[in-house]
Design a protein around this motif. Sequence first.
Motif, PDB file in Angstrom:
ATOM      1  N   ARG A  43      -2.262  -5.345  -4.441  1.00  0.00           N
ATOM      2  CA  ARG A  43      -1.580  -4.042  -4.440  1.00  0.00           C
ATOM      3  C   ARG A  43      -0.123  -4.160  -4.892  1.00  0.00           C
ATOM      4  O   ARG A  43       0.657  -3.231  -4.740  1.00  0.00           O
ATOM      5  CB  ARG A  43      -1.672  -3.417  -3.050  1.00  0.00           C
ATOM      6  CG  ARG A  43      -3.103  -3.068  -2.698  1.00  0.00           C
ATOM      7  CD  ARG A  43      -3.311  -2.632  -1.264  1.00  0.00           C
ATOM      8  NE  ARG A  43      -4.734  -2.674  -0.950  1.00  0.00           N
ATOM      9  CZ  ARG A  43      -5.282  -2.204   0.167  1.00  0.00           C
ATOM     10  NH1 ARG A  43      -4.525  -1.639   1.070  1.00  0.00           N
ATOM     11  NH2 ARG A  43      -6.575  -2.292   0.361  1.00  0.00           N
ATOM     12  N   SER A  75       0.824  -1.211   0.000  1.00  0.00           N
ATOM     13  CA  SER A  75       0.000   0.000   0.000  1.00  0.00           C
ATOM     14  C   SER A  75       0.857   1.260   0.000  1.00  0.00           C
ATOM     15  O   SER A  75       0.452   2.289  -0.523  1.00  0.00           O
ATOM     16  CB  SER A  75      -0.920   0.033   1.220  1.00  0.00           C
ATOM     17  OG  SER A  75      -1.716  -1.128   1.266  1.00  0.00           O
ATOM     18  N   TYR A  76       2.035   1.178   0.603  1.00  0.00           N
ATOM     19  CA  TYR A  76       2.935   2.330   0.629  1.00  0.00           C
ATOM     20  C   TYR A  76       3.785   2.424  -0.642  1.00  0.00           C
ATOM     21  O   TYR A  76       4.641   3.290  -0.740  1.00  0.00           O
ATOM     22  CB  TYR A  76       3.882   2.245   1.839  1.00  0.00           C
ATOM     23  CG  TYR A  76       3.220   2.221   3.205  1.00  0.00           C
ATOM     24  CD1 TYR A  76       1.938   2.734   3.425  1.00  0.00           C
ATOM     25  CD2 TYR A  76       3.895   1.696   4.309  1.00  0.00           C
ATOM     26  CE1 TYR A  76       1.351   2.706   4.688  1.00  0.00           C
ATOM     27  CE2 TYR A  76       3.318   1.678   5.576  1.00  0.00           C
ATOM     28  CZ  TYR A  76       2.039   2.170   5.759  1.00  0.00           C
ATOM     29  OH  TYR A  76       1.473   2.152   7.014  1.00  0.00           O
ATOM     30  N   TRP A 124       6.072   1.711   7.683  1.00  0.00           N
ATOM     31  CA  TRP A 124       6.203   3.097   7.190  1.00  0.00           C
ATOM     32  C   TRP A 124       7.649   3.569   7.295  1.00  0.00           C
ATOM     33  O   TRP A 124       8.125   4.349   6.468  1.00  0.00           O
ATOM     34  CB  TRP A 124       5.250   4.045   7.916  1.00  0.00           C
ATOM     35  CG  TRP A 124       5.505   4.248   9.386  1.00  0.00           C
ATOM     36  CD1 TRP A 124       4.998   3.517  10.412  1.00  0.00           C
ATOM     37  CD2 TRP A 124       6.327   5.262   9.996  1.00  0.00           C
ATOM     38  NE1 TRP A 124       5.447   4.003  11.632  1.00  0.00           N
ATOM     39  CE2 TRP A 124       6.258   5.085  11.403  1.00  0.00           C
ATOM     40  CE3 TRP A 124       7.112   6.309   9.496  1.00  0.00           C
ATOM     41  CZ2 TRP A 124       6.943   5.901  12.318  1.00  0.00           C
ATOM     42  CZ3 TRP A 124       7.785   7.128  10.409  1.00  0.00           C
ATOM     43  CH2 TRP A 124       7.700   6.921  11.801  1.00  0.00           C
ATOM     44  N   ASP A 144      -9.268   8.939  10.697  1.00  0.00           N
ATOM     45  CA  ASP A 144      -9.234   8.889   9.230  1.00  0.00           C
ATOM     46  C   ASP A 144      -8.547  10.103   8.593  1.00  0.00           C
ATOM     47  O   ASP A 144      -8.316  10.109   7.382  1.00  0.00           O
ATOM     48  CB  ASP A 144     -10.651   8.730   8.676  1.00  0.00           C
ATOM     49  CG  ASP A 144     -11.278   7.401   9.092  1.00  0.00           C
ATOM     50  OD1 ASP A 144     -10.516   6.449   9.371  1.00  0.00           O
ATOM     51  OD2 ASP A 144     -12.517   7.314   9.152  1.00  0.00           O
ATOM     52  N   ASP A 180      -7.012   1.450   8.275  1.00  0.00           N
ATOM     53  CA  ASP A 180      -6.052   2.283   7.549  1.00  0.00           C
ATOM     54  C   ASP A 180      -5.743   1.666   6.182  1.00  0.00           C
ATOM     55  O   ASP A 180      -5.458   2.372   5.217  1.00  0.00           O
ATOM     56  CB  ASP A 180      -4.780   2.432   8.393  1.00  0.00           C
ATOM     57  CG  ASP A 180      -3.914   3.602   7.931  1.00  0.00           C
ATOM     58  OD1 ASP A 180      -4.464   4.562   7.347  1.00  0.00           O
ATOM     59  OD2 ASP A 180      -2.694   3.555   8.153  1.00  0.00           O
ATOM     60  N   LEU A 181      -5.803   0.346   6.113  1.00  0.00           N
ATOM     61  CA  LEU A 181      -5.568  -0.361   4.839  1.00  0.00           C
ATOM     62  C   LEU A 181      -6.815  -0.384   3.955  1.00  0.00           C
ATOM     63  O   LEU A 181      -6.782  -0.931   2.844  1.00  0.00           O
ATOM     64  CB  LEU A 181      -5.142  -1.810   5.121  1.00  0.00           C
ATOM     65  CG  LEU A 181      -3.690  -2.036   5.560  1.00  0.00           C
ATOM     66  CD1 LEU A 181      -3.524  -3.452   6.134  1.00  0.00           C
ATOM     67  CD2 LEU A 181      -2.730  -1.821   4.389  1.00  0.00           C
ATOM     68  N   GLY A 182      -7.917   0.128   4.463  1.00  0.00           N
ATOM     69  CA  GLY A 182      -9.168   0.074   3.691  1.00  0.00           C
ATOM     70  C   GLY A 182      -9.814  -1.302   3.735  1.00  0.00           C
ATOM     71  O   GLY A 182     -10.627  -1.650   2.864  1.00  0.00           O
ATOM     72  N   PRO A 207       2.676   8.180  10.675  1.00  0.00           N
ATOM     73  CA  PRO A 207       1.812   7.341   9.827  1.00  0.00           C
ATOM     74  C   PRO A 207       1.118   6.213  10.598  1.00  0.00           C
ATOM     75  O   PRO A 207       0.071   5.728  10.184  1.00  0.00           O
ATOM     76  CB  PRO A 207       2.784   6.769   8.793  1.00  0.00           C
ATOM     77  CG  PRO A 207       3.898   7.755   8.741  1.00  0.00           C
ATOM     78  CD  PRO A 207       4.040   8.306  10.119  1.00  0.00           C
ATOM     79  N   TYR A 261       2.816  -2.610  11.547  1.00  0.00           N
ATOM     80  CA  TYR A 261       2.322  -1.229  11.430  1.00  0.00           C
ATOM     81  C   TYR A 261       3.381  -0.248  11.932  1.00  0.00           C
ATOM     82  O   TYR A 261       3.477   0.871  11.452  1.00  0.00           O
ATOM     83  CB  TYR A 261       1.038  -1.092  12.245  1.00  0.00           C
ATOM     84  CG  TYR A 261       0.168   0.081  11.847  1.00  0.00           C
ATOM     85  CD1 TYR A 261      -0.117   0.344  10.502  1.00  0.00           C
ATOM     86  CD2 TYR A 261      -0.398   0.921  12.806  1.00  0.00           C
ATOM     87  CE1 TYR A 261      -0.933   1.407  10.143  1.00  0.00           C
ATOM     88  CE2 TYR A 261      -1.225   1.974  12.454  1.00  0.00           C
ATOM     89  CZ  TYR A 261      -1.487   2.219  11.123  1.00  0.00           C
ATOM     90  OH  TYR A 261      -2.297   3.267  10.770  1.00  0.00           O
ATOM     91  N   GLY A 288      -2.644   8.798   8.904  1.00  0.00           N
ATOM     92  CA  GLY A 288      -2.262   7.458   8.454  1.00  0.00           C
ATOM     93  C   GLY A 288      -2.027   7.353   6.960  1.00  0.00           C
ATOM     94  O   GLY A 288      -1.572   8.286   6.324  1.00  0.00           O
ATOM     95  N   LYS A 289      -2.320   6.203   6.388  1.00  0.00           N
ATOM     96  CA  LYS A 289      -2.087   5.896   4.971  1.00  0.00           C
ATOM     97  C   LYS A 289      -0.625   6.178   4.570  1.00  0.00           C
ATOM     98  O   LYS A 289      -0.325   6.657   3.490  1.00  0.00           O
ATOM     99  CB  LYS A 289      -3.036   6.682   4.070  1.00  0.00           C
ATOM    100  CG  LYS A 289      -4.510   6.519   4.438  1.00  0.00           C
ATOM    101  CD  LYS A 289      -5.325   6.084   3.232  1.00  0.00           C
ATOM    102  CE  LYS A 289      -6.764   5.738   3.515  1.00  0.00           C
ATOM    103  NZ  LYS A 289      -7.065   5.062   4.790  1.00  0.00           N
TER     104      LYS A 289
END
Length: 580
Positions: A134, A27-28, A336, A486, A60-62, A553, A332, A489-490
């Motif tokens: 991803r 995702s990153y 990041w 929300d 955070d990962l959806g 993050p 987690y 993060g991400k």
Amino acid sequence: PSAAAETEVLIVGAGPAGASAAALLASYGVSCIVVNKYPGVSNTPRAHITNQRAMEVLRDLGLEDKAAAAATPQRLMGEHVYATSLAGREFGRLRTWYTHPHFQAEHDLASPCSLCDLPQDLLEPILINAAASRGASVRFNTELVDFVQDADGVTALVADKVTGAEYGIRSKYLIGADGGNSLVMEKLGLPLVGEMGGGGSVNIVFEADLTRLVEHRPGDMYWFLQSGAGHDGLGIGVLRMVRPWDRWIGVWGYDEAEGRPELTEDDAVAIAHRLIGDDTVPVKIESVSIWSINHVYATDNMKGRVFCAGDAVHRHPPMNGLGSNTSIQDGYNLCWKLALVLRGQAGPELLETYRAERVPVAEQIVKRAGTSNALIPGLFQALDLPAAPDEHTMARAVAGLEEATPEGTGRRRAFEKAMHATLIGFNAHGVETNQRYRSSAILDEGAAEPPAPRDEEVYHHASTHPGRHLPHVWLTRDQRRVALFDLCGKGGFTLLTGPRGAAWQEAAAKAAAVLGVPVRVRTIGLGCDYEDSYGDYGAVCGVEEDGALLVRPDHMIAWRAATSAGAAGLGSALSGLLSR
Ligand code: FDA
């Protein structure tokens, strides 16, 4: 070997630790290869309690909605019955997993996510599918055989278990998420302290429709004082719900000194029937497996370019359900940092903070789970039962609990006390939510943090002191509720400020330009990006309207400034925490 494949991060293991790390890195935008020696994901339900902090990672990962849809919700988890069997005499109940009305509020105030029961065989596909879709390369039937590291990277030797061919994978970093018998830990020679093999348990996965025995008292675990359940392992017979109310795990102890038990299908059915307390119920056995209770954590979790996560660095009894949750949160914390270092946005020293931040968590959770597990024998002791009571002794103790005599009163009180003492094994909200980091990626304010007003193991403590998790509050935007979580993060840094925070926009833009690290600024208050409609943000943020919080993050507070006078310090704060 010459490397047949190249990637930025090689992840060994596709359990909760490896699969979540892969989903996060992908995702990153980091390239990664995941190898798993088995042909697929976990084929038994294993870990299941999924706590709020782990659900936040999925959010955070959806992936939160997907996970919640596959899980049994919190409201069906809370009635933990103590009895002779599912159909038998009930001694009492605990309201667990924060379902007591008092604790429900604590739970709801701590996070936008709800705790749930998500068996590992349903969680792993969600994570590994996200990783693969991803961009992660997922290789099942592929076993790590060896690795060496040098100044620039890691060369691993893996075996394709289908063809038998071995080949090399060159990566910048390696994550050993290879579970309780970690080869990566062994090769690194990282120190483990504690004890392995503290009792064995048998897990019997079976299908049986038990609706009529449980739907009026829904819970995810039912606890039985029975002769033969064993004082080893969990020390008590357990029926664990896997799917309401027709898929179950029966947990039965065995004495490790007598060797591993060889159970036939008939033995397994007999154990299931004993736990149910009704041998007319049709039972279909799916699998039988053996596992050991360990109390072990690593006092170091990395060496050079290689990091270990999950059961590789913490192994403990299942009480408090911390295993897969902590494994997910290890990634987690780490991923990041890897992304920033690989992009050249942070110095490699940032990676050292994985050790400073996660080793104390491993120690804490192993000790917590061990202490919780040690409360189980108290139930037997309260009834004056020996470690392995026979049926006659057990029947007499049970009868004694119902005696209308002063001795009976004493026994009832002692048992109730022992039963309530076990609640901490299902209600350590603070252990789950208060992980507090101290490292060079957290900028200390100098002044000591005021002590939490309540027991930090039991109660969540909302604070914006650097090193704490961003507190949860609801904001609004366009009349709709938005979780503060929300906004952050991400994979990115976020600066939260209030209506008088104009100076921070400029400071963030400047710091981002100088360091090449984006910092999103979000303003909260009337006339801002988000409104603090309930006043909860103002009450908890700990800074003035022109102050700011710098959120990492992983939703941890890295730094804060009480007023805009601190804006000039943002650049140096950020470069400091990024080891630049
Ligand atoms: P995990 O063990 O899940 O994954 C390790 C991965 O590494 C696997 O994919 C494996 O194939 C891979 N691997 C290992 N060596 C490799 C190599 N050399 N090359 C390639 N791949 C390699 N917890 C709980 O809370 N409640 C419970 O009821 C249970 N029950 C339970 C039953 C059984 C039988 C076990 C073994 C464990 C539990 N647990 C549990 C513990 C829980 O399952 C555990 O905490 C998590 O799975 C830890 O996740 P990890 O990803 O760290 O390791």
